[in-house]
Enzyme design. Sequence first.
Site, PDB file in Angstrom:
ATOM      1  N   HIS A  47       0.832  -1.202   0.000  1.00 31.76           N
ATOM      2  CA  HIS A  47       0.000   0.000   0.000  1.00 31.76           C
ATOM      3  C   HIS A  47       0.870   1.257   0.000  1.00 31.76           C
ATOM      4  CE1 HIS A  47      -3.813   2.196   1.052  1.00 31.76           C
ATOM      5  NE2 HIS A  47      -2.893   3.091   1.378  1.00 31.76           N
ATOM      6  N   GLU A  48       1.884   1.275   0.861  1.00 31.52           N
ATOM      7  CA  GLU A  48       2.746   2.455   0.935  1.00 31.52           C
ATOM      8  C   GLU A  48       3.620   2.588  -0.314  1.00 31.52           C
ATOM      9  OE1 GLU A  48       0.790   2.942   4.406  1.00 31.52           O
ATOM     10  OE2 GLU A  48       1.871   4.371   3.153  1.00 31.52           O
ATOM     11  N   HIS A  91       1.957   4.417  -3.073  1.00 34.14           N
ATOM     12  CA  HIS A  91       2.028   5.867  -2.935  1.00 34.14           C
ATOM     13  C   HIS A  91       3.314   6.415  -3.550  1.00 34.14           C
ATOM     14  CE1 HIS A  91      -1.532   6.958  -0.688  1.00 34.14           C
ATOM     15  NE2 HIS A  91      -1.315   5.998   0.203  1.00 34.14           N
TER      16      HIS A  91
END
Length: 280
Positions: free
Chosen positions: A226-227, A230
Amino acid sequence: GDAACSTGLATPAHLLQSRYLCLYLDNPGSMMTSGVGHQGVRLRPSRQSLSVEARTAGFGKPASSVPKDLAMPKGTPTVKKLEWQSPLQVVKYPDPRLRVVNAKVAVFDENLLALAREMIQIMYQDDGVGLAAPQVGVNIRLMVFNPVGRTEPGNETILVNPEIISISGPRLLMEEGCLSFPGLQADVERARDLVVRGQNEKGEPITLTLGGEDDENIWIGRIFQHEYDHLQGILFHDRMKPVAVDTLRSALVALEDGFVAAHPAAKIKRLEAPKAAKGV
């Protein structure tokens, strides 16, 4: 980084949950075998190798290549002097800073460490387990995470310039939320197994082998992916199937309209219109 979610589902054995990353098992019995929930997850990096090694049992055959959207973008710039201003604030969708190319870090100094420390503070303020630098308006390839959150400080990982070396295994469908999308959650499918290479805050190499049959490494792998998205300028709704996006459509459009009203000159990437059904 990921946002608040409902706490009223199942038991800790069937629920991985935090206000930064809300993970609900689509088929709990098929994955969680140890009866260990969020509070039982630990990250134990080796002091010698600074690596996390998952159990090898259950790993799929490594992918021959990393998908283009997960590879380091061509022409990625490098930052040799880091500039940022405290206090940091979480950037909300559809702020364009969430979509730009994030630069590699070439300087490992006290300024970088101070940035990482403030990111960790923000992460803990929201009872979080992970946060990426572009989410606080600093467009560099940096993330911080602690899979057990603020209840057990000292388990933090600062990961700089991460790259995915291989990705494989079954794909798991779990519900996620994001601090850049306040109050919104929906299912996201991600790979279970991956190998990651990066650097710590001192510039020393780190290797993470995540996934397999190990609950804690599956959890860390989900946080990392998820990170990492980004850092690639990819947001969690980009990974959703159309039916999941449709559950968030009105809220996403409202966020877009609100941002444009507050920033008329801003150029944003809007949500694509729903595709017409076949035969219509």
